[in-house]
Design a protein around this motif. Structure first.
Motif, PDB file in Angstrom:
ATOM      1  N   GLU A  23     -44.611  -1.809  23.531  1.00 22.55           N
ATOM      2  CA  GLU A  23     -45.602  -2.507  22.906  1.00 22.55           C
ATOM      3  C   GLU A  23     -45.077  -2.894  21.316  1.00 22.55           C
ATOM      4  N   THR A  24     -44.425  -1.693  20.837  1.00 22.48           N
ATOM      5  CA  THR A  24     -44.060  -2.077  19.355  1.00 22.48           C
ATOM      6  C   THR A  24     -42.641  -2.186  19.036  1.00 22.48           C
ATOM      7  N   GLY A  25     -42.038  -2.526  20.235  1.00 23.38           N
ATOM      8  CA  GLY A  25     -40.808  -2.050  19.687  1.00 23.38           C
ATOM      9  C   GLY A  25     -39.823  -1.182  19.219  1.00 23.38           C
ATOM     10  N   LEU A  26     -40.333  -0.147  19.018  1.00 22.85           N
ATOM     11  CA  LEU A  26     -39.990   1.390  19.060  1.00 22.85           C
ATOM     12  C   LEU A  26     -38.448   1.361  19.609  1.00 22.85           C
ATOM     13  N   GLN A  27     -37.880   1.669  18.968  1.00 25.93           N
ATOM     14  CA  GLN A  27     -36.123   2.843  19.284  1.00 25.93           C
ATOM     15  C   GLN A  27     -35.770   4.004  18.403  1.00 25.93           C
ATOM     16  N   ALA A  28     -36.511   5.012  19.110  1.00 25.50           N
ATOM     17  CA  ALA A  28     -35.972   5.985  18.216  1.00 25.50           C
ATOM     18  C   ALA A  28     -35.233   7.559  18.415  1.00 25.50           C
ATOM     19  N   VAL A  29     -34.796   8.055  17.612  1.00 27.07           N
ATOM     20  CA  VAL A  29     -34.127   9.457  17.795  1.00 27.07           C
ATOM     21  C   VAL A  29     -34.555  10.414  17.226  1.00 27.07           C
ATOM     22  N   ILE A  30     -34.968  11.443  17.428  1.00 25.73           N
ATOM     23  CA  ILE A  30     -35.239  12.989  17.009  1.00 25.73           C
ATOM     24  C   ILE A  30     -33.699  13.747  17.984  1.00 25.73           C
ATOM     25  N   ALA A  31     -33.087  14.271  16.320  1.00 28.16           N
ATOM     26  CA  ALA A  31     -32.695  15.530  17.032  1.00 28.16           C
ATOM     27  C   ALA A  31     -33.082  17.164  16.531  1.00 28.16           C
ATOM     28  N   VAL A  32     -33.270  17.379  16.949  1.00 29.95           N
ATOM     29  CA  VAL A  32     -33.456  18.618  16.729  1.00 29.95           C
ATOM     30  C   VAL A  32     -32.273  20.208  16.761  1.00 29.95           C
ATOM     31  N   HIS A  33     -31.780  20.349  15.517  1.00 27.64           N
ATOM     32  CA  HIS A  33     -31.034  21.337  15.524  1.00 27.64           C
ATOM     33  C   HIS A  33     -30.792  22.545  15.717  1.00 27.64           C
ATOM     34  N   SER A  34     -31.729  22.967  14.965  1.00 23.92           N
ATOM     35  CA  SER A  34     -31.919  24.574  14.596  1.00 23.92           C
ATOM     36  C   SER A  34     -33.448  24.589  14.575  1.00 23.92           C
ATOM     37  N   THR A  35     -34.002  25.769  15.206  1.00 21.00           N
ATOM     38  CA  THR A  35     -35.740  26.011  15.234  1.00 21.00           C
ATOM     39  C   THR A  35     -34.973  27.234  14.402  1.00 21.00           C
ATOM     40  N   LYS A  36     -34.360  28.182  14.582  1.00 22.34           N
ATOM     41  CA  LYS A  36     -34.093  29.680  14.550  1.00 22.34           C
ATOM     42  C   LYS A  36     -35.282  29.952  13.233  1.00 22.34           C
ATOM     43  N   LEU A  37     -35.232  29.302  11.612  1.00 23.52           N
ATOM     44  CA  LEU A  37     -35.700  29.895  10.496  1.00 23.52           C
ATOM     45  C   LEU A  37     -37.166  29.563  10.490  1.00 23.52           C
ATOM     46  N   GLY A  38     -37.436  28.047  11.545  1.00 23.07           N
ATOM     47  CA  GLY A  38     -38.654  27.829  11.036  1.00 23.07           C
ATOM     48  C   GLY A  38     -38.501  26.266  11.959  1.00 23.07           C
ATOM     49  N   PRO A  39     -39.886  24.859  12.489  1.00 23.33           N
ATOM     50  CA  PRO A  39     -39.892  24.171  12.409  1.00 23.33           C
ATOM     51  C   PRO A  39     -38.614  23.406  12.158  1.00 23.33           C
ATOM     52  N   ALA A  40     -38.452  22.108  12.529  1.00 26.75           N
ATOM     53  CA  ALA A  40     -37.443  21.861  11.977  1.00 26.75           C
ATOM     54  C   ALA A  40     -37.393  20.122  11.692  1.00 26.75           C
ATOM     55  N   ALA A  41     -37.153  20.870   9.916  1.00 30.02           N
ATOM     56  CA  ALA A  41     -37.960  19.452   8.589  1.00 30.02           C
ATOM     57  C   ALA A  41     -36.370  18.665   8.720  1.00 30.02           C
ATOM     58  N   GLY A  42     -36.811  17.637   8.353  1.00 32.27           N
ATOM     59  CA  GLY A  42     -36.285  16.764   8.082  1.00 32.27           C
ATOM     60  C   GLY A  42     -36.777  15.106   8.222  1.00 32.27           C
ATOM     61  N   GLY A  43     -36.346  14.315   7.098  1.00 32.25           N
ATOM     62  CA  GLY A  43     -36.847  12.822   6.808  1.00 32.25           C
ATOM     63  C   GLY A  43     -36.715  12.160   8.570  1.00 32.25           C
ATOM     64  N   VAL A  44     -37.348  10.794   8.174  1.00 33.93           N
ATOM     65  CA  VAL A  44     -36.764  10.036   9.096  1.00 33.93           C
ATOM     66  C   VAL A  44     -36.354   8.219   9.045  1.00 33.93           C
ATOM     67  N   ARG A  45     -35.003   8.628   9.024  1.00 38.16           N
ATOM     68  CA  ARG A  45     -34.768   7.184   8.980  1.00 38.16           C
ATOM     69  C   ARG A  45     -35.050   5.909   9.148  1.00 38.16           C
ATOM     70  N   PHE A  46     -34.342   4.636   8.866  1.00 39.57           N
ATOM     71  CA  PHE A  46     -35.011   3.349   9.810  1.00 39.57           C
ATOM     72  C   PHE A  46     -33.950   2.630   9.317  1.00 39.57           C
ATOM     73  N   TRP A  47     -33.330   2.334   9.816  1.00 41.23           N
ATOM     74  CA  TRP A  47     -31.665   1.851   9.847  1.00 41.23           C
ATOM     75  C   TRP A  47     -31.184   0.943  10.608  1.00 41.23           C
ATOM     76  N   HIS A  48     -30.987  -0.093  10.946  1.00 38.69           N
ATOM     77  CA  HIS A  48     -29.717  -1.324  11.148  1.00 38.69           C
ATOM     78  C   HIS A  48     -28.337   0.038  11.954  1.00 38.69           C
ATOM     79  N   TYR A  49     -28.433  -0.041  13.806  1.00 42.26           N
ATOM     80  CA  TYR A  49     -27.176   0.299  13.973  1.00 42.26           C
ATOM     81  C   TYR A  49     -26.622  -1.132  14.197  1.00 42.26           C
ATOM     82  N   ALA A  50     -25.033  -0.203  14.129  1.00 39.50           N
ATOM     83  CA  ALA A  50     -24.124  -1.838  15.518  1.00 39.50           C
ATOM     84  C   ALA A  50     -24.000  -0.894  17.037  1.00 39.50           C
ATOM     85  N   ASP A  51     -25.139   0.340  17.702  1.00 39.62           N
ATOM     86  CA  ASP A  51     -25.533   0.218  18.937  1.00 39.62           C
ATOM     87  C   ASP A  51     -26.373   1.545  18.452  1.00 39.62           C
TER      88      ASP A  51
END
Length: 348
Positions: A23-51
């Protein structure tokens, strides 16, 4: 059996989540590398990728960097990253951002999002309509939060001065030749601080008009984006996108130190050894550019005020010196030593 799933940058990530919203056209990836020290914190990037594969690779690399960044900054947070795949026109709507908020919320707090490239405070407000696992919202007075850019820039500035002291024997930036790649939210602020100190700047930006405005306002030598890394200077400061230091560019560097805020500056792990072999001091990106996540993490955790953020920013040079000292003792590259220290802190 262990596998990288066809992605060499998969590093025992706890989860890689793919989201679509027709409906909104959203395509997104969320990668969680590690939560050993706490919730996985990191920004979201809005970018045009080749694929889509390029987007997943970026999320994998960035989320691992966030684990290391948060560990080195002494934050009780793990590492994660979101990327929203933009179309060629960079179409972005509040509904799309709210859909991304629902994606974040579906992970139940294992990932906490914030601003990154292509995302502004207003976008964070839209995302926050659908989830409480968000930081970087507008702040008032002495409260922490809001745009992480100024804090990232200040931390890089402090780290760059530490690099100058280590490589040149002085942290007085007057007359020090610095090549600044990228004059956006972070690089532009960094360049302004260096100009105020009397540094001799060479600058470049893919936005030619923005670069020219900086030159007109602050004075600097303007070069083409493809020439900035080979400028003959004391310090090269990459502040655009990553993977710009590879076998070719490292061989062409004419500087004594590399200290900048771009994430994932090394195109491959062996590029850290290439810098070391050339005798170039390297300030690992996730150590020097931690100012922004320090600000938004303390906002999310409800800890401290701007004075506390400033106190933690002041520790960035100390962490760089820790890396450089261990590298001197062991003979290993600055990049390898930083990874090793971060992994020790995470317990990997």
């Amino acid at each position: 059996m262990q596998t990288d799933w066809g992605f060499p940058d998969f590093d025992e990530h706890e989860g890689v989540h793919l989201f679509s919203d027709r409906e909104t056209g959203l395509q997104a990836v969320i990668a969680v590398h590690s939560t050993k020290l706490g919730p996985a914190a990191g920004g979201v990037r809005f970018w045009h990728y080749a694929d889509s594969a390029a987007a997943i690779t970026d999320a994998l690399r960035l989320s691992r960097g966030m684990s290391y960044k948060n560990a080195m900054a002494g934050l009780p947070m793990g590492g994660g990253k979101g990327v929203i795949l933009a179309d060629p026109a960079r179409t972005k709507t509040p509904a799309m951002l709210e859909a991304f908020g629902r994606a974040v919320d579906s992970l139940g707090g294992r990932y906490v999002t914030a601003e990154d490239v292509g995302i502004a405070e207003a976008d964070m407000i839209a995302i926050a309509k659908a989830t409480r696992y968000v930081s970087g919202l507008p702040a008032e007075g002495e409260k922490v939060g809001g745009d992480p850019g100024p804090y990232t820039a200040k931390g890089i500035y402090l780290g760059l001065r530490a690099a100058a002291k280590r490589a040149l024997g002085t942290d007085d930036m007057k007359g020090v030749r610095v090549a600044v790649q990228g004059l956006g939210s972070v690089g532009g602020r960094l360049a302004q601080m260096l100009a105020a100190d009397g540094a001799l700047l060479t600058v470049a930006d893919v936005d030619a008009a923005r670069a020219q405005r900086f030159v007109d306002q602050h004075g600097a030598t303007l070069v083409a984006p493809d020439a900035i890394l080979t400028s003959e200077v004391d310090i090269v400061s990459p502040n655009a996108l990553g993977a710009i230091l590879d076998a070719t560019t490292i061989d062409a560097l004419r500087c004594k130190a590399v200290a900048g805020g771009a994430n994932n500056q090394l195109a491959a792990p062996e590029d850290g050894a290439r810098l070391h072999d050339r005798g170039i001091l390297y300030a690992p990106d996730y150590v020097i550019n931690a100012g922004g996540i320090i600000n938004v993490a303390l906002e999310y955790l409800g800890q401290g005020d701007r004075a506390e953020v400033d106190a933690r920013l002041a520790q960035i040079p100390e962490r760089l010196v820790e890396v450089w000292d261990e590298a001197d003792r062991t003979g290993d590259s600055h990049a390898a030593v930083a990874d090793r220290i971060a992994q020790r802190r995470i317990g990997r």
